[in-house]
Design an enzyme around this catalytic site. Structure first.
Site, short mmCIF file in Angstrom:
data_model
loop_
_atom_site.label_atom_id
_atom_site.label_comp_id
_atom_site.label_asym_id
_atom_site.label_seq_id
_atom_site.Cartn_x
_atom_site.Cartn_y
_atom_site.Cartn_z
N HIS A 37 0.84 -1.20 0.00
CA HIS A 37 0.00 0.00 0.00
C HIS A 37 0.87 1.26 0.00
O HIS A 37 0.59 2.23 -0.72
CB HIS A 37 -0.89 0.04 1.25
N GLN A 61 -18.04 -6.14 -1.58
CA GLN A 61 -17.14 -6.97 -2.38
C GLN A 61 -16.80 -8.31 -1.71
O GLN A 61 -16.00 -9.07 -2.23
CB GLN A 61 -15.87 -6.21 -2.77
N GLY A 148 -2.54 -1.55 -7.30
CA GLY A 148 -1.44 -2.52 -7.31
C GLY A 148 -1.66 -3.61 -8.35
O GLY A 148 -2.77 -4.15 -8.47
N LYS A 150 -0.65 -6.39 -8.04
CA LYS A 150 -0.92 -7.62 -7.27
C LYS A 150 -2.34 -8.11 -7.58
O LYS A 150 -2.59 -9.30 -7.69
CB LYS A 150 -0.79 -7.29 -5.77
#
Ligand code: AMP
Length: 285
Positions: A37, A61, A148, A150
């Site tokens: 982060h 989510q 990100g 990721k």
């Protein structure tokens, strides 16, 4: 550095900054911050004049059987970390501020892109993501938003959403940050038992093996997937959700590597589901 909980107050601060000609950078997070982060925040600090970080564990989510209730939260610690990298403002709304009673409007990308990879086992996840990110974009009205790599599927979906809904925002994808031993950083790593934490290294190991095979000329994705699957299965605790090689835009599976590709995997260790990926280009090493 201020922490704001109210949408109205946040909007007033942003309006003032914009009147002064400041470019706004935005880093949406669910908190329990780590170096991954912080790398996004630093990228925002480098590119913009005023960095806003949102910390919001977004209920829409999470699936009904997922970890919403247990998701790690520590606002004090997060505030100190944001302060340490020079964030200008934290937006940390309550759930009732974002989703007041009777709330019923959602943004859903219906394309296949949300049904592949993580979408196959988390069918409502990306609808929650696109909805909350749209709301946050409308509230913060940033010039740049940092995400990100990721979460490669998330980046691809957000980029598509921004294009298709004409958000006047530039999405800036940022590289994956890893622990010293290679495990991709994640707030969920804190769930791992000592043994699972050790065995979780098979994810990065599998990706590195695929990378080496590709560097040596392998283009058959079946071969790559087989190799990675075997490596991951060397961990007794690992349960594979998917190991796939896909097109970077459509996220559709590809049989042969051509140009840009994304190798993406999701593996469960007990109740903890970890994701990782490698994005590459044939001949681009
Ligand atoms: P999260 O708090 O998990 O929703 O993540 C917030 C943002 O941080 C997303 O854009 C993630 O992709 C990004 N992020 C999470 N982990 C990492 C990491 N290890 N490296 C880079 N970015 C990350």
């Amino acid at each position: 550095m201020k922490t704001v909980k109210s949408i109205l107050e946040l909007k007033e601060i942003v309006a003032k900054q914009k009147t002064n000609g400041k470019k706004i950078g935005f880093v949406p997070t669910m908190g329990y911050l780590h170096e991954g982060h912080l790398s996004l925040m630093r990228a925002s600090k480098n590119k913009t004049d005023f960095t806003i970080v949102s910390i919001f564990v977004n209920p829409t989510q999470f699936g009904p059987k997922e970890d919403l209730a247990t998701y790690p939260r520590d606002l004090k610690r997060d505030q100190a970390l944001c302060e340490s990298v020079g964030v200008d403002l934290i937006f940390a709304p309550e759930v009732s501020e974002m989703y007041p009673e009777g709330y019923s409007t959602y943004v859903d990308c219906e394309g296949n892109i949300t049904k592949q990879l993580c979408g196959a086992t988390r069918p409502t996840h990306f609808k929650g993501v696109t909805s909350v990110v749209s709301k946050l974009f409308n509230i913060v009205q940033p010039n740049f938003a940092f995400f990100g790599q990721k979460d490669a599927q998330q980046v691809a979906i957000i980029e598509k959403m921004v294009r298709e809904l004409n958000f006047p925002i530039e999405i800036v994808p940022c590289p994956i940050v890893r622990e010293a031993d290679g495990l991709a950083m994640s707030s969920r790593n804190t769930y791992l038992s000592e043994d699972a934490r050790k065995e979780a290294l098979v994810l990065h190991k599998a990706l590195l093996e695929a990378k080496t095979l590709i560097e040596n000329g392998e283009t058959d994705t079946k071969v790559l997937i087989n190799e990675m699957t075997n490596t991951i299965k060397s961990s007794k605790l690992a349960v594979i959700d998917y190991v796939q090689v896909v097109d970077t835009q459509s996220l559709e599976s590809i049989a042969t590597l051509e140009d840009e590709f994304l190798i993406a995997l999701a593996v469960k260790f007990g109740n903890t589901r970890l994701i990782d990926n490698y994005r590459g280009q044939v001949g681009g090493f």
